[in-house]
Write a protein that holds these residues in place. Structure first.
Motif, PDB file in Angstrom:
ATOM      1  N   ASP A   1      12.057  13.254  -0.371  1.00  0.00           N
ATOM      2  CA  ASP A   1      11.801  14.472   0.395  1.00  0.00           C
ATOM      3  C   ASP A   1      10.312  14.667   0.650  1.00  0.00           C
ATOM      4  O   ASP A   1       9.911  15.128   1.724  1.00  0.00           O
ATOM      5  CB  ASP A   1      12.376  15.682  -0.340  1.00  0.00           C
ATOM      6  N   ASP A   2       9.472  14.333  -0.328  1.00  0.00           N
ATOM      7  CA  ASP A   2       8.022  14.421  -0.136  1.00  0.00           C
ATOM      8  C   ASP A   2       7.570  13.470   0.969  1.00  0.00           C
ATOM      9  O   ASP A   2       6.756  13.831   1.825  1.00  0.00           O
ATOM     10  CB  ASP A   2       7.274  14.082  -1.427  1.00  0.00           C
TER      11      ASP A   2
ATOM     12  N   GLU B   1       1.827   4.262   6.697  1.00  0.00           N
ATOM     13  CA  GLU B   1       0.724   3.987   5.781  1.00  0.00           C
ATOM     14  C   GLU B   1      -0.484   4.861   6.108  1.00  0.00           C
ATOM     15  O   GLU B   1      -1.124   5.420   5.213  1.00  0.00           O
ATOM     16  CB  GLU B   1       0.337   2.516   5.857  1.00  0.00           C
ATOM     17  N   LYS B   2      -0.789   5.015   7.382  1.00  0.00           N
ATOM     18  CA  LYS B   2      -1.930   5.826   7.798  1.00  0.00           C
ATOM     19  C   LYS B   2      -1.730   7.285   7.417  1.00  0.00           C
ATOM     20  O   LYS B   2      -2.648   7.945   6.918  1.00  0.00           O
ATOM     21  CB  LYS B   2      -2.136   5.688   9.304  1.00  0.00           C
ATOM     22  N   LYS B   3      -0.517   7.813   7.645  1.00  0.00           N
ATOM     23  CA  LYS B   3      -0.234   9.202   7.277  1.00  0.00           C
ATOM     24  C   LYS B   3      -0.325   9.413   5.771  1.00  0.00           C
ATOM     25  O   LYS B   3      -0.854  10.429   5.307  1.00  0.00           O
ATOM     26  CB  LYS B   3       1.158   9.612   7.779  1.00  0.00           C
ATOM     27  N   LEU B   4       0.191   8.457   4.993  1.00  0.00           N
ATOM     28  CA  LEU B   4       0.110   8.578   3.540  1.00  0.00           C
ATOM     29  C   LEU B   4      -1.326   8.484   3.046  1.00  0.00           C
ATOM     30  O   LEU B   4      -1.714   9.179   2.108  1.00  0.00           O
ATOM     31  CB  LEU B   4       0.968   7.505   2.864  1.00  0.00           C
ATOM     32  N   GLN B   5      -2.142   7.633   3.659  1.00  0.00           N
ATOM     33  CA  GLN B   5      -3.533   7.514   3.243  1.00  0.00           C
ATOM     34  C   GLN B   5      -4.326   8.774   3.563  1.00  0.00           C
ATOM     35  O   GLN B   5      -5.151   9.205   2.760  1.00  0.00           O
ATOM     36  CB  GLN B   5      -4.184   6.294   3.890  1.00  0.00           C
ATOM     37  N   THR B   6      -4.078   9.387   4.713  1.00  0.00           N
ATOM     38  CA  THR B   6      -4.769  10.640   5.022  1.00  0.00           C
ATOM     39  C   THR B   6      -4.299  11.749   4.100  1.00  0.00           C
ATOM     40  O   THR B   6      -5.103  12.581   3.668  1.00  0.00           O
ATOM     41  CB  THR B   6      -4.561  11.047   6.488  1.00  0.00           C
TER      42      THR B   6
ATOM     43  N   VAL C   1       3.028   5.859  -3.209  1.00  0.00           N
ATOM     44  CA  VAL C   1       4.225   6.560  -3.688  1.00  0.00           C
ATOM     45  C   VAL C   1       4.286   6.538  -5.210  1.00  0.00           C
ATOM     46  O   VAL C   1       4.576   7.551  -5.847  1.00  0.00           O
ATOM     47  CB  VAL C   1       5.497   5.935  -3.068  1.00  0.00           C
ATOM     48  N   GLN C   2       3.968   5.413  -5.802  1.00  0.00           N
ATOM     49  CA  GLN C   2       4.015   5.311  -7.252  1.00  0.00           C
ATOM     50  C   GLN C   2       2.882   6.095  -7.909  1.00  0.00           C
ATOM     51  O   GLN C   2       3.075   6.725  -8.949  1.00  0.00           O
ATOM     52  CB  GLN C   2       3.945   3.846  -7.674  1.00  0.00           C
ATOM     53  N   GLU C   3       1.706   6.073  -7.307  1.00  0.00           N
ATOM     54  CA  GLU C   3       0.557   6.768  -7.890  1.00  0.00           C
ATOM     55  C   GLU C   3       0.760   8.277  -7.901  1.00  0.00           C
ATOM     56  O   GLU C   3       0.465   8.945  -8.887  1.00  0.00           O
ATOM     57  CB  GLU C   3      -0.708   6.430  -7.107  1.00  0.00           C
TER      58      GLU C   3
ATOM     59  N   ASN D   1       0.820  -1.210   0.000  1.00  0.00           N
ATOM     60  CA  ASN D   1       0.000   0.000   0.000  1.00  0.00           C
ATOM     61  C   ASN D   1       0.853   1.258   0.000  1.00  0.00           C
ATOM     62  O   ASN D   1       0.541   2.227  -0.694  1.00  0.00           O
ATOM     63  CB  ASN D   1      -0.942   0.001   1.207  1.00  0.00           C
ATOM     64  N   ILE D   2       1.932   1.255   0.781  1.00  0.00           N
ATOM     65  CA  ILE D   2       2.834   2.409   0.802  1.00  0.00           C
ATOM     66  C   ILE D   2       3.446   2.623  -0.577  1.00  0.00           C
ATOM     67  O   ILE D   2       3.465   3.733  -1.104  1.00  0.00           O
ATOM     68  CB  ILE D   2       3.923   2.226   1.878  1.00  0.00           C
TER      69      ILE D   2
END
Length: 126
Positions: free
Chosen positions: A75-76, A108-113, A67-69, A62-63
Motif C-alpha cells: 500500500d505504501d 525507481e525515480k519516484k522512490l528515490q525522490t 523497499v527493504q530499507e 535499487n527498488i
C-alpha cells in the motif's frame, strides 16, 4: 548487497553470451554476411543485450533496496508511485515486481525522490 552485485554481473554476462550467439547466427546464416562481420555484429548485439539486462537488474535491485530499507508495504508503494497495490506483492518479506520493465525506471525515480524527502528510519540492524 555485494552478493546481489555479483549475481547481476553474472546475469549480464550470460545475456551477452546469448545475445552474441543469436546475433552471430542471424548475421551469418540469414544475412549471409562474412564471418568477421557476423562476429563484430554478434559482439555489438550481445553488448546491447547485456547492457539492457544489467540496467534492468540494477533498477530492480535499487527498488528492492529502498523497499527493504524503509520497510515499505504494498500500500505504501502504491501511494508513492501511483500504481496499484497489487502490482507490488510482497511474499515472505521479498518484493515481487509485476509491473512491466519499461516502468521500472519511473518507479525507481519516484522512490528515490520520496526517500530523499523522508528521513532514514531509525532501525537497528542485527
Amino acid at each position: 548487497m555485494r552478493k546481489n552485485m555479483i549475481s547481476t554481473i553474472i546475469m549480464a554476462l550470460m545475456a551477452f553470451i546469448a545475445g552474441f550467439v543469436a546475433f552471430a547466427i542471424l548475421l551469418s546464416r540469414i544475412g549471409h554476411y562474412p564471418l568477421w562481420v557476423a562476429v563484430i555484429g554478434g559482439i555489438l548485439g550481445g553488448g546491447a543485450v547485456a547492457y539492457a539486462e544489467y540496467y534492468h537488474l540494477r533498477q530492480r535491485a535499487n527498488i528492492k533496496a529502498i523497499v527493504q530499507e524503509y520497510r515499505l508495504t504494498s500500500d505504501d508503494l502504491a501511494r508513492i508511485t501511483g500504481e496499484r497495490s497489487t502490482d507490488f506483492p510482497i511474499y515472505h518479506g521479498d518484493l515481487s515486481l509485476i509491473v512491466p520493465k519499461r516502468r521500472w525506471g519511473l518507479i525507481e525515480k519516484k522512490l528515490q525522490t520520496w526517500a530523499a524527502e523522508n528521513p532514514r528510519p531509525n532501525i537497528k540492524k542485527k
